[in-house]
Motif scaffolding. Sequence first.
Motif, PDB file in Angstrom:
ATOM      1  N   GLN A 379       6.677 -12.855 105.803  1.00 31.11           N
ATOM      2  CA  GLN A 379       6.124 -14.166 105.436  1.00 31.11           C
ATOM      3  C   GLN A 379       5.493 -14.860 106.648  1.00 31.11           C
ATOM      4  O   GLN A 379       4.385 -15.409 106.557  1.00 31.11           O
ATOM      5  CB  GLN A 379       7.227 -15.054 104.848  1.00 31.11           C
ATOM      6  N   LEU A 380       6.174 -14.850 107.781  1.00 28.95           N
ATOM      7  CA  LEU A 380       5.668 -15.559 108.953  1.00 28.95           C
ATOM      8  C   LEU A 380       4.442 -14.867 109.551  1.00 28.95           C
ATOM      9  O   LEU A 380       3.630 -15.507 110.225  1.00 28.95           O
ATOM     10  CB  LEU A 380       6.776 -15.710 109.997  1.00 28.95           C
ATOM     11  N   ARG A 381       4.317 -13.578 109.300  1.00 29.45           N
ATOM     12  CA  ARG A 381       3.110 -12.862 109.737  1.00 29.45           C
ATOM     13  C   ARG A 381       1.945 -13.059 108.766  1.00 29.45           C
ATOM     14  O   ARG A 381       0.835 -12.627 109.037  1.00 29.45           O
ATOM     15  CB  ARG A 381       3.414 -11.373 109.854  1.00 29.45           C
ATOM     16  N   GLY A 382       2.219 -13.673 107.626  1.00 27.77           N
ATOM     17  CA  GLY A 382       1.181 -13.874 106.628  1.00 27.77           C
ATOM     18  C   GLY A 382       0.812 -12.612 105.887  1.00 27.77           C
ATOM     19  O   GLY A 382      -0.313 -12.471 105.406  1.00 27.77           O
ATOM     20  N   ALA A 392       3.237 -20.646 106.211  1.00 25.45           N
ATOM     21  CA  ALA A 392       4.631 -20.510 106.660  1.00 25.45           C
ATOM     22  C   ALA A 392       4.694 -20.218 108.156  1.00 25.45           C
ATOM     23  O   ALA A 392       4.109 -19.251 108.642  1.00 25.45           O
ATOM     24  CB  ALA A 392       5.323 -19.395 105.885  1.00 25.45           C
ATOM     25  N   ARG A 393       5.410 -21.063 108.885  1.00 28.86           N
ATOM     26  CA  ARG A 393       5.556 -20.912 110.340  1.00 28.86           C
ATOM     27  C   ARG A 393       7.015 -20.802 110.775  1.00 28.86           C
ATOM     28  O   ARG A 393       7.302 -20.304 111.853  1.00 28.86           O
ATOM     29  CB  ARG A 393       4.902 -22.091 111.060  1.00 28.86           C
ATOM     30  N   THR A 394       7.934 -21.283 109.938  1.00 29.10           N
ATOM     31  CA  THR A 394       9.351 -21.261 110.287  1.00 29.10           C
ATOM     32  C   THR A 394      10.147 -20.834 109.059  1.00 29.10           C
ATOM     33  O   THR A 394       9.951 -21.368 107.966  1.00 29.10           O
ATOM     34  CB  THR A 394       9.830 -22.650 110.761  1.00 29.10           C
ATOM     35  N   GLY A 395      11.040 -19.861 109.235  1.00 32.22           N
ATOM     36  CA  GLY A 395      11.836 -19.354 108.122  1.00 32.22           C
ATOM     37  C   GLY A 395      13.302 -19.240 108.474  1.00 32.22           C
ATOM     38  O   GLY A 395      13.672 -19.131 109.651  1.00 32.22           O
ATOM     39  N   LEU A 396      14.143 -19.261 107.446  1.00 27.07           N
ATOM     40  CA  LEU A 396      15.601 -19.218 107.631  1.00 27.07           C
ATOM     41  C   LEU A 396      16.198 -18.115 106.772  1.00 27.07           C
ATOM     42  O   LEU A 396      15.756 -17.891 105.635  1.00 27.07           O
ATOM     43  CB  LEU A 396      16.203 -20.578 107.276  1.00 27.07           C
ATOM     44  N   ILE A 397      17.217 -17.453 107.307  1.00 27.88           N
ATOM     45  CA  ILE A 397      17.987 -16.446 106.565  1.00 27.88           C
ATOM     46  C   ILE A 397      19.457 -16.840 106.615  1.00 27.88           C
ATOM     47  O   ILE A 397      20.011 -17.075 107.701  1.00 27.88           O
ATOM     48  CB  ILE A 397      17.826 -15.037 107.191  1.00 27.88           C
ATOM     49  N   GLU A 398      20.093 -16.901 105.443  1.00 21.11           N
ATOM     50  CA  GLU A 398      21.552 -17.135 105.356  1.00 21.11           C
ATOM     51  C   GLU A 398      22.180 -15.948 104.666  1.00 21.11           C
ATOM     52  O   GLU A 398      21.776 -15.559 103.581  1.00 21.11           O
ATOM     53  CB  GLU A 398      21.832 -18.423 104.584  1.00 21.11           C
ATOM     54  N   ASN A 399      23.194 -15.359 105.313  1.00 22.05           N
ATOM     55  CA  ASN A 399      23.794 -14.118 104.822  1.00 22.05           C
ATOM     56  C   ASN A 399      25.308 -14.200 105.015  1.00 22.05           C
ATOM     57  O   ASN A 399      25.782 -14.416 106.126  1.00 22.05           O
ATOM     58  CB  ASN A 399      23.195 -12.957 105.630  1.00 22.05           C
ATOM     59  N   GLY A 400      26.063 -14.081 103.918  1.00 18.68           N
ATOM     60  CA  GLY A 400      27.514 -14.177 103.996  1.00 18.68           C
ATOM     61  C   GLY A 400      28.190 -12.919 103.504  1.00 18.68           C
ATOM     62  O   GLY A 400      27.581 -12.097 102.804  1.00 18.68           O
ATOM     63  N   GLY A 401      29.465 -12.750 103.850  1.00 19.82           N
ATOM     64  CA  GLY A 401      30.178 -11.560 103.420  1.00 19.82           C
ATOM     65  C   GLY A 401      31.678 -11.746 103.347  1.00 19.82           C
ATOM     66  O   GLY A 401      32.275 -12.525 104.098  1.00 19.82           O
ATOM     67  N   GLY A 402      32.306 -11.008 102.429  1.00 18.68           N
ATOM     68  CA  GLY A 402      33.757 -11.058 102.265  1.00 18.68           C
ATOM     69  C   GLY A 402      34.210 -12.268 101.472  1.00 18.68           C
ATOM     70  O   GLY A 402      33.425 -13.147 101.115  1.00 18.68           O
ATOM     71  N   ILE A 415      17.185 -18.371 112.274  1.00 20.18           N
ATOM     72  CA  ILE A 415      15.930 -19.110 112.120  1.00 20.18           C
ATOM     73  C   ILE A 415      14.851 -18.407 112.939  1.00 20.18           C
ATOM     74  O   ILE A 415      15.039 -18.150 114.129  1.00 20.18           O
ATOM     75  CB  ILE A 415      16.081 -20.575 112.547  1.00 20.18           C
ATOM     76  N   LEU A 416      13.742 -18.079 112.295  1.00 21.17           N
ATOM     77  CA  LEU A 416      12.619 -17.418 112.935  1.00 21.17           C
ATOM     78  C   LEU A 416      11.405 -18.339 112.909  1.00 21.17           C
ATOM     79  O   LEU A 416      11.269 -19.178 112.013  1.00 21.17           O
ATOM     80  CB  LEU A 416      12.278 -16.112 112.215  1.00 21.17           C
ATOM     81  N   SER A 417      10.522 -18.159 113.878  1.00 23.88           N
ATOM     82  CA  SER A 417       9.365 -19.042 113.980  1.00 23.88           C
ATOM     83  C   SER A 417       8.183 -18.316 114.611  1.00 23.88           C
ATOM     84  O   SER A 417       8.360 -17.389 115.407  1.00 23.88           O
ATOM     85  CB  SER A 417       9.720 -20.269 114.821  1.00 23.88           C
TER      86      SER A 417
END
Length: 419
Positions: A379-382, A392-402, A415-417
């Motif tokens: 997404q951030l690379r277009g 899109a210039r800034t993205g977030l990933i939330e990942n949980g487990g257990g 967070i990536l930018s």
Amino acid sequence: MMDEVFIIGSWSTTIGRKPADSFLDLTRAAVVGAIEDAGVPDIGQEIGSAWFGNVLMDFWGQHSTRGHFCLVPLEEEGVLARRLPIVNVEGGCATGSMALHGAIKDIRSGECELSLAIGVEKTFLPHASSAETFQMFRAGENSFAPERTIACYNDLLRPLGRRLQTGADRSMFMDTYAAQALAYTHRFGMTERQLAVVAAKNHNFAIDNERAQYRFAMTVDDVLEDRLVSPPLTRAMCAPIGDGAAAILVCSADFLDGCAPQVRARAVRVAGTAMTSGIHRRPEDLGLSRMAADRAYARAGIVPADIDVAELHDATSFGEIYQCEMMRFCDVGDGGAFAEAQETALGGSIPINTSGGLVSKGHPIGATGVSMTHEIVVQLRGEAGPRQVTGARTGLIENGGGIMGLEEAACCVTILSTA
């Protein structure tokens, strides 16, 4: 700066049932894909460390040093450097993101200039019975005191006149998500239709993702009319597990400075990361992902409104609603209405799970966090095609487990930018 970290190579296989592909095949595809995506000659020989994530390889007979037996063949062929330090990671459904966080820390600490994070998964379906499958997944629960988990959910459901559904032929993860959804509905008035809106959105996003496990359209009514798994969750609201692998190459600013302009142009900056662990919290307390998100925002020097696109851990569609609130994209209790208002759809204030989410992209458990990160990189690379979030210039990933009582045992927020 020493602690600046960039993603220069990112790749994911398709996700789904791959009976003909071995762990070595999947590993090779992801590593070679990430190396080719980076576009740097002989970059495999410059990788200084590898973090290998997997959850289910025990079933296939490999109980330890899993990454070594999957990656060393690539060393022998010259794809990777010989004597590469390999760290094996396992943290339930958060495994992939934990591997990535380890690779990022190697760069930030100066341990190396280039590190590989990889998640690989091959499920045991259809080689095990449903009862065997559900029992193996309970390894993500508290095996030392499983009665504590059951008591916790019975306490949660008691005001509703219900008890946690359990049994050898049931998924503990789906049943606990369902219990949380019921309690949330009782407290905030979420509707089943709002759950279905989230699921339908993600199924329809996946149509344009060539890597997704399920690529078919679903309406809200289709979702509601699907087979009931654990009330109020229908099958279309629950993530399928699948085979797949994903890999990411992270590097230092100095390494990136030495790369060709076309490599630097596609680099994505790691703006902020955070990991937290679960506790046996009270129902009214905020979850561990809220703390991880707040730490990641602070480290990135941004606020939630700065996020343009996000991948949230929707093992069920209720998970997306809840995590949308924990990420501060909307107020606590407003997640269902927020989704119903199309705020999380393409063109909304914060498009979420443009990959199709876990419910449609698929949930290759040990590879999930890396595959989620890959979507944000795309997404951030277009480069996301019809599902691209404009600007899109800034993205977030939330990942949980257990499962740790009412929340996950582990959580990672990244967070990536491009800035």
